[in-house]
Structure formats: structure tokens, C-alpha cells
Scaffold this active site. Structure first.
Site, short mmCIF file in Angstrom:
data_model
loop_
_atom_site.label_atom_id
_atom_site.label_comp_id
_atom_site.label_asym_id
_atom_site.label_seq_id
_atom_site.Cartn_x
_atom_site.Cartn_y
_atom_site.Cartn_z
N GLU A 270 -0.39 15.16 6.87
CA GLU A 270 -0.76 16.07 5.54
C GLU A 270 -2.15 15.62 5.20
O GLU A 270 -2.68 16.21 4.13
CB GLU A 270 0.41 15.92 4.81
CG GLU A 270 0.51 14.61 4.00
CD GLU A 270 0.87 13.52 4.76
OE1 GLU A 270 0.94 12.20 3.93
OE2 GLU A 270 1.50 13.51 5.82
N CYS B 193 5.65 8.44 7.44
CA CYS B 193 5.34 7.14 7.34
C CYS B 193 6.31 6.09 6.77
O CYS B 193 7.29 5.79 7.37
CB CYS B 193 3.77 7.07 6.57
SG CYS B 193 3.05 5.54 6.56
N ARG C 210 -11.87 2.42 -1.22
CA ARG C 210 -11.18 1.72 -2.26
C ARG C 210 -10.92 0.22 -1.91
O ARG C 210 -11.37 -0.71 -2.86
CB ARG C 210 -9.71 2.64 -2.62
CG ARG C 210 -8.85 1.82 -3.55
CD ARG C 210 -7.59 2.25 -3.44
NE ARG C 210 -7.12 1.64 -1.97
CZ ARG C 210 -5.86 2.49 -1.47
NH1 ARG C 210 -5.19 3.41 -2.00
NH2 ARG C 210 -5.40 1.96 -0.18
N LYS D 180 -4.29 -3.87 9.82
CA LYS D 180 -3.76 -2.37 9.41
C LYS D 180 -3.99 -1.39 10.52
O LYS D 180 -5.12 -1.50 10.96
CB LYS D 180 -4.36 -1.93 8.12
CG LYS D 180 -3.99 -0.49 7.49
CD LYS D 180 -4.70 -0.47 6.15
CE LYS D 180 -4.38 0.91 5.67
NZ LYS D 180 -4.90 1.10 4.03
N SER E 214 -2.04 5.30 8.28
CA SER E 214 -2.64 3.98 7.35
C SER E 214 -1.57 3.23 7.02
O SER E 214 -0.73 3.53 6.16
CB SER E 214 -3.38 4.92 6.32
OG SER E 214 -3.75 4.09 5.22
N HIS F 120 0.23 10.19 9.01
CA HIS F 120 0.08 11.16 7.81
C HIS F 120 -0.57 12.48 8.16
O HIS F 120 -1.86 12.71 7.72
CB HIS F 120 -0.81 10.58 6.66
CG HIS F 120 0.03 9.29 5.77
ND1 HIS F 120 0.83 9.87 5.03
CD2 HIS F 120 0.26 8.01 6.04
CE1 HIS F 120 1.51 8.63 4.41
NE2 HIS F 120 0.96 7.55 5.16
#
Length: 308
Positions: free
Chosen positions: A237, A142, A249, A163, A192, A235
């Protein structure tokens, strides 16, 4: 086969509970095989979570892996106990004389800042330069991929109108890529991020090959010839609930955030998200370790210095 990590690292208990083979130091030293030495530069704020995610993937291979954790200097993580950092993380000065089969540079929540304004940019540049003579293959994730492409090849990042957030379908576009050997025609990976890389600059850099991409999320994987440098823009992972945690969040903080794409059933954020990328993630890391590290790295690690 096992991953060798400190017995007191929080990831150890988690991996044991998931039936992933974690080997202690005594057993590792009695095996007549050299483990792969993997250094993880963890730039993520939730360090224990990221350690566990990466250890899970590194441990799901037929190879013995020995992991060391690296942190940039002069920073006190807000989300990780100081005792954890002191117990498990090393500084660059402590490892600069060492040689490693592989290095993982994680993402970081600083992508909307110019690279030069990131307070640890100078140290990161020093580490990336050092990696060319002390690491056989470096795996950038990333923002780590954006930083590596900028440092090594001058490729700029660009702000996105909104985003890039969700789990997107991808295709392998370099059909001869052994990094994606065994992948399905369509595979999924989480993204992300608020920025992307300049595609034209990548295509005009002869040292780089685009391996996989997404119609919506753009370039996903880039490699140099031989895989000494690998850049992954997503990502893979991530845990099943990582995007959900990020979404809640930001939503609770009143930030402009949309429901992550292709993640919740029917985009209904009251339902449990679907994990559609786990098998691809395991295969990606397994292929990296097998084809770009284990089968090609020198048995005597100091020989890496002569293979730049």
C-alpha cells in the site's frame, strides 16, 4: 466503482484529485446493492497517510466499499490531530456487536518488542479473536501479519541482522492462488521491517499455505484455506515516496540505515525513486475484495458467525 468514506476525511479530497470515485452517503443509500463493509484497524503512527493509501487501493475496484476506521483504546497518536481521531475513529467497544465483510490490520512500529510487551497487545488479541466470528476475511499487513500468525498459530518472529528495506522482486510460488491471479511472473513489493517470521513453523502449520515469496525478503503472502485469514509481510500500500521519507527520517536522526534496495535509480538517493509496485498493489487488493470477500461472504452479514 466507488468507495464510500466520510466526506470530511482528508483522503476524500486526495482521491477526488486522483479521479478515484468516492461516493457520498446519499448516493450510496439509493443504490440497490449492498456495499462491502470493511473495517480498518489502523496501528500506524501516520494515520491519515495510511488511511489514504488503503482507501486508494480499496476504491480502485468495481465494488462499492464502505469503510470504517478503528483505533485501539488508551493511546493518543503523536502524528494525528485529536480532532481527527474523534471525528473518524471508533473504539472496539463501538463495533464489537457489528459484522464485517473484511478487516484490515495494519503494520505498527513495534516489531522489535516482544508481542506481550506491546501496550495494546491484550486488546489486539481480543480483536483478532472477535474477527473469527464477526469478519469474513481478515487482511494482515507487515507487523499485523506477524502478530496474527503469532496469535492464531503460535508462529514466532525473528530479528534480522539488518533492516529489510527496499522494493524486492517476488514470485508466486503457489500457482493455483487466486489472490495472485493476473500477476506477472515477477512482481515487486516494498518491505520495511527489522524482523521476519519463522519459515519452518509456517511450513509445519497445515492450515497455512505460502502463496508468494522473495529470495531476499522471504515469505511475502500466506493464506488459510478459503482466505479467511491472509497475511502479507510487506507494504504494497505504500506511496512512491514512503520509503524515501523513512530513509531520510532515519538518516537525519543518525540511525544506522542503508539506501533502500531496488528503489532509487542506480541506488542514487539524490534521484527520484521509481514506483515499480503500484499495479501489483492494485491487483492484490482487487483480488482480495473480489475473490475472498465479495464472491464468498454471506449477503446477511450476521451469518458470518456460523462460518468459522
Amino acid at each position: 466503482m466507488p468507495i464510500k468514506i466520510p466526506v470530511d476525511l482528508p483522503a476524500t479530497k486526495t482521491l477526488h484529485e486522483e479521479n478515484i470515485f468516492v461516493m457520498d452517503t446519499l448516493r450510496a443509500t439509493t443504490q440497490d446493492i449492498r456495499p462491502l463493509h470493511i473495517l480498518i484497524l489502523n496501528l500506524m503512527p501516520t494515520k491519515i497517510t495510511t488511511e489514504t493509501q488503503l482507501a486508494r487501493l480499496l476504491g480502485n475496484t468495481p465494488l462499492q466499499i464502505e469503510v470504517e476506521l478503528l483505533a485501539v483504546s488508551g493511546r493518543t497518536p503523536k502524528n494525528t490531530p485529536k480532532e481527527h481521531m474523534l471525528a473518524f475513529y471508533k473504539s472496539f467497544n463501538e463495533v464489537r456487536e457489528n459484522y464485517y465483510d473484511g478487516l484490515i490490520i495494519t503494520g505498527a512500529p513495534v516489531e522489535q518488542m516482544p508481542f506481550e510487551e506491546v501496550d495494546y497487545w491484550a486488546e489486539l488479541c481480543e480483536i483478532m479473536e472477535w474477527s473469527k466470528s464477526h469478519v469474513f476475511s481478515t487482511f494482515h499487513i507487515c507487523w499485523g501479519a506477524q502478530a496474527g500468525l503469532y496469535y492464531h498459530y503460535g508462529i514466532e518472529k525473528q530479528a534480522l541482522p539488518e533492516k529489510m528495506f527496499g522494493v524486492f522482486p517476488h514470485r508466486v510460488t503457489h500457482k493455483g492462488s487466486i489472490l495472485f491471479r493476473g500477476f506477472d511472473d515477477v512482481f515487486y513489493a516494498p518491505h520495511s521491517r527489522h524482523t521476519t517470521i519463522n519459515r519452518e513453523q509456517v511450513e509445519n502449520t497445515p492450515e497455512l499455505k505460502i502463496l508468494a515469496e522473495s529470495e531476499e525478503a522471504g515469505i511475502y503472502a500466506i493464506s488459510t484455506d478459503g482466505g479467511r485469514q491472509i497475511f502479507i509481510t510487506g507494504h504494497s500500500e505504500y506511496d512512491p515516496n514512503t520509503l524515501n521519507d523513512e530513509y531520510k527520517r532515519d538518516k537525519n536522526a543518525g540511525l544506522p540505515i542503508k539506501v533502500p534496495k531496488y528503489y532509487f535509480p542506480n541506488d542514487d538517493d539524490t534521484k527520484e525513486p521509481l514506483c515499480t509496485w503500484r499495479s501489483g498493489a492494485n491487483l492484490l487488493y482487487s483480488n482480495w475484495l473480489n475473490y475472498f470477500v465479495y464472491q464468498t461472504t454471506p449477503y446477511v452479514l450476521t451469518d458470518i458467525a456460523g462460518e468459522k
